[in-house]
Design a protein around this motif. Sequence first.
Motif, mmCIF file in Angstrom:
data_model
loop_
_atom_site.group_PDB
_atom_site.id
_atom_site.type_symbol
_atom_site.label_atom_id
_atom_site.label_comp_id
_atom_site.label_asym_id
_atom_site.label_seq_id
_atom_site.Cartn_x
_atom_site.Cartn_y
_atom_site.Cartn_z
ATOM 1 N N LEU A 50 0.849 -1.185 0.000
ATOM 2 C CA LEU A 50 0.000 0.000 0.000
ATOM 3 C C LEU A 50 0.885 1.236 0.000
ATOM 4 N N ASP A 51 0.522 2.191 -0.829
ATOM 5 C CA ASP A 51 1.344 3.383 -1.017
ATOM 6 C C ASP A 51 1.287 4.302 0.203
ATOM 7 N N LEU A 59 5.625 0.030 7.221
ATOM 8 C CA LEU A 59 5.200 -1.039 8.114
ATOM 9 C C LEU A 59 5.171 -2.335 7.311
ATOM 10 N N VAL A 60 5.811 -3.371 7.825
ATOM 11 C CA VAL A 60 5.892 -4.658 7.124
ATOM 12 C C VAL A 60 5.297 -5.737 8.019
ATOM 13 N N PHE A 61 4.262 -6.433 7.529
ATOM 14 C CA PHE A 61 3.536 -7.431 8.323
ATOM 15 C C PHE A 61 3.866 -8.840 7.850
ATOM 16 N N GLN A 82 -4.258 5.900 8.573
ATOM 17 C CA GLN A 82 -4.069 6.651 9.812
ATOM 18 C C GLN A 82 -2.654 7.194 9.986
ATOM 19 N N THR A 83 -1.675 6.507 9.407
ATOM 20 C CA THR A 83 -0.280 6.930 9.601
ATOM 21 C C THR A 83 0.341 7.565 8.367
ATOM 22 N N GLY A 84 -0.263 7.347 7.193
ATOM 23 C CA GLY A 84 0.316 7.858 5.956
ATOM 24 C C GLY A 84 1.536 7.087 5.492
ATOM 25 N N ARG A 85 1.841 5.978 6.128
ATOM 26 C CA ARG A 85 3.024 5.194 5.765
ATOM 27 C C ARG A 85 2.687 4.155 4.697
ATOM 28 N N ARG A 86 3.718 3.706 4.001
ATOM 29 C CA ARG A 86 3.581 2.534 3.154
ATOM 30 C C ARG A 86 3.400 1.309 4.055
ATOM 31 N N VAL A 87 2.593 0.360 3.597
ATOM 32 C CA VAL A 87 2.357 -0.862 4.371
ATOM 33 C C VAL A 87 2.517 -2.063 3.439
ATOM 34 N N LEU A 88 3.401 -2.963 3.823
ATOM 35 C CA LEU A 88 3.684 -4.165 3.039
ATOM 36 C C LEU A 88 3.179 -5.394 3.788
ATOM 37 N N THR A 89 2.416 -6.246 3.099
ATOM 38 C CA THR A 89 2.027 -7.537 3.661
ATOM 39 C C THR A 89 2.616 -8.615 2.760
ATOM 40 N N VAL A 90 3.111 -9.694 3.369
ATOM 41 C CA VAL A 90 3.927 -10.674 2.640
ATOM 42 C C VAL A 90 3.449 -12.087 2.940
ATOM 43 N N ASP A 91 3.436 -12.932 1.908
ATOM 44 C CA ASP A 91 3.233 -14.374 2.090
ATOM 45 C C ASP A 91 4.584 -15.033 2.319
ATOM 46 N N GLN A 119 14.830 -5.111 -2.482
ATOM 47 C CA GLN A 119 14.285 -4.977 -3.837
ATOM 48 C C GLN A 119 13.285 -3.826 -3.918
ATOM 49 N N LEU A 120 12.449 -3.684 -2.876
ATOM 50 C CA LEU A 120 11.401 -2.654 -2.880
ATOM 51 C C LEU A 120 11.877 -1.322 -2.306
ATOM 52 N N GLY A 121 13.110 -1.289 -1.808
ATOM 53 C CA GLY A 121 13.623 -0.053 -1.212
ATOM 54 C C GLY A 121 12.914 0.334 0.060
ATOM 55 N N LEU A 122 12.564 -0.653 0.884
ATOM 56 C CA LEU A 122 11.778 -0.393 2.097
ATOM 57 C C LEU A 122 12.608 -0.474 3.383
ATOM 58 N N ALA A 123 13.895 -0.555 3.278
ATOM 59 C CA ALA A 123 14.729 -0.615 4.481
ATOM 60 C C ALA A 123 15.308 0.762 4.794
ATOM 61 N N PRO A 124 15.367 1.122 6.102
ATOM 62 C CA PRO A 124 14.876 0.360 7.248
ATOM 63 C C PRO A 124 13.357 0.489 7.382
ATOM 64 N N CYS A 125 12.740 -0.551 7.971
ATOM 65 C CA CYS A 125 11.292 -0.601 8.087
ATOM 66 C C CYS A 125 10.894 -0.898 9.532
ATOM 67 N N VAL A 126 9.597 -0.792 9.786
ATOM 68 C CA VAL A 126 9.024 -1.251 11.050
ATOM 69 C C VAL A 126 8.499 -2.657 10.794
ATOM 70 N N LEU A 127 9.096 -3.639 11.436
ATOM 71 C CA LEU A 127 8.788 -5.039 11.164
ATOM 72 C C LEU A 127 7.809 -5.550 12.219
ATOM 73 N N VAL A 128 6.647 -6.041 11.755
ATOM 74 C CA VAL A 128 5.596 -6.543 12.641
ATOM 75 C C VAL A 128 5.345 -8.004 12.285
ATOM 76 N N GLY A 129 5.671 -8.925 13.192
ATOM 77 C CA GLY A 129 5.515 -10.336 12.885
ATOM 78 C C GLY A 129 4.710 -11.060 13.937
ATOM 79 N N HIS A 130 3.747 -11.880 13.487
ATOM 80 C CA HIS A 130 2.927 -12.668 14.406
ATOM 81 C C HIS A 130 3.405 -14.120 14.413
ATOM 82 N N SER A 131 3.633 -14.671 15.597
ATOM 83 C CA SER A 131 3.941 -16.087 15.764
ATOM 84 C C SER A 131 5.153 -16.474 14.904
ATOM 85 N N MET A 132 4.998 -17.390 13.943
ATOM 86 C CA MET A 132 6.112 -17.745 13.071
ATOM 87 C C MET A 132 6.700 -16.513 12.399
ATOM 88 N N GLY A 133 5.842 -15.587 11.952
ATOM 89 C CA GLY A 133 6.320 -14.346 11.350
ATOM 90 C C GLY A 133 7.080 -13.488 12.337
#
Length: 305
Positions: A50-51, A59-61, A82-91, A119-133
Amino acid sequence: MLRWARAWRLPFGRPGPSCPSFPGVSVAPSGSGNGGGAEPRPLRLSYTLLDGEPARPALVFLHGLFGCKTNFNSIAKALAQQTGRRVLTVDARNHGDSPHSPDMSYEAMSQDLQDLLLQLGLAPCVLVGHSMGGKTAMLLALQRPELVERLIAVDISPMVTTSVSDFPTYMAAMRAVAIPAEVPRSRARKLADEQLSSVIKDVAVRQFLLTNLVEVDGRFVWRVNLDALAQHVDTIMAFPPRQDSYLGPTLFLLGANSRFVHPSHYPEIRRLFPRAQMQTVPNAGHWVHADRPQDFVAAIRGFLA
C-alpha cells in the motif's frame, strides 16, 4: 488517499476475502535448502504494498503458520490511512501465493524477506511479525539490524514454543483429510470441517485452517506445503540460537488469554532485545490481530509515536 501501489503474485494467483484462492505450487530449485552451511537461496515472495510517504519507515507485516498476507488486509488499510506510511504484507514461503520449497528454516525465511525489502527499497522498516512471522522478524532484526527501524513481535518469543502449541496436531489432522473428487466447494469445505472437528474442537481455529483449502483441477487440496511444514515443525517451533542483540526499539505485544509467551521467557527477551517493552492486549488469544483488531492497531500506533 489510499492506493494499492503494487502487488506481485504468481501468474495464477487470485486475491480473495481471507486468503488467496489458488496455491503457489512453484518449487524452489534443488539446492535451495540451507544444508552444508550455504546461504539459503531466497524465493520471490508474493506481497501487496500500500502506497504512502516514502520518507517514513514502512510497516511490514509477517503472518503466522497457516496464515497469509491477506490476514492483515483491514489492519494494513487502517494503518496506511491513519499513519500515511507505506504498508507491506507478505506471504511466507510455503504459504499463500508464495512458492513452495523443502526448506522451512528461519534463516531461509529471513533471507527471503531481506531480499524483498532491498528490492522494494523499504529498508529500514518497522517489522511486525505474528507467531512464526514474529520469529522471522526477530531473526532478521538480529542478523541485519540496519534493515529494521523498530520491531514488533506479536504473541511470540525467541524461545521453543512446542509445549504450548497445537500446530503439530493441526498438521496431522489436515494431512488426514480426504475429500472425493468433483464435489462442490461448499460440500468440500463441510466435509473437511467435519473431519477436522474430530481432532480440532475450536470452531474458529478450524475456520482459519480451512482458508487454506483450495480447488485445483477439480480436486481440493491444502494450499500450504504441508509436507515441508510437517517435516520442519520442530524447527518452526524453535528459534535459532543467537549471541548478538538488536538494540532498536522493540515491542512484544501479547494476548492476555494466550500461553505462548511465559514470564520465564523474559530474561532471554531482555538479553536479545535490551530495549524491549511488553504490552498485553486484554481479551485476546494467540491471534491478537484477529481477536482485538482495534486494540492491535492502537498498540502499533502508540509504539510508533
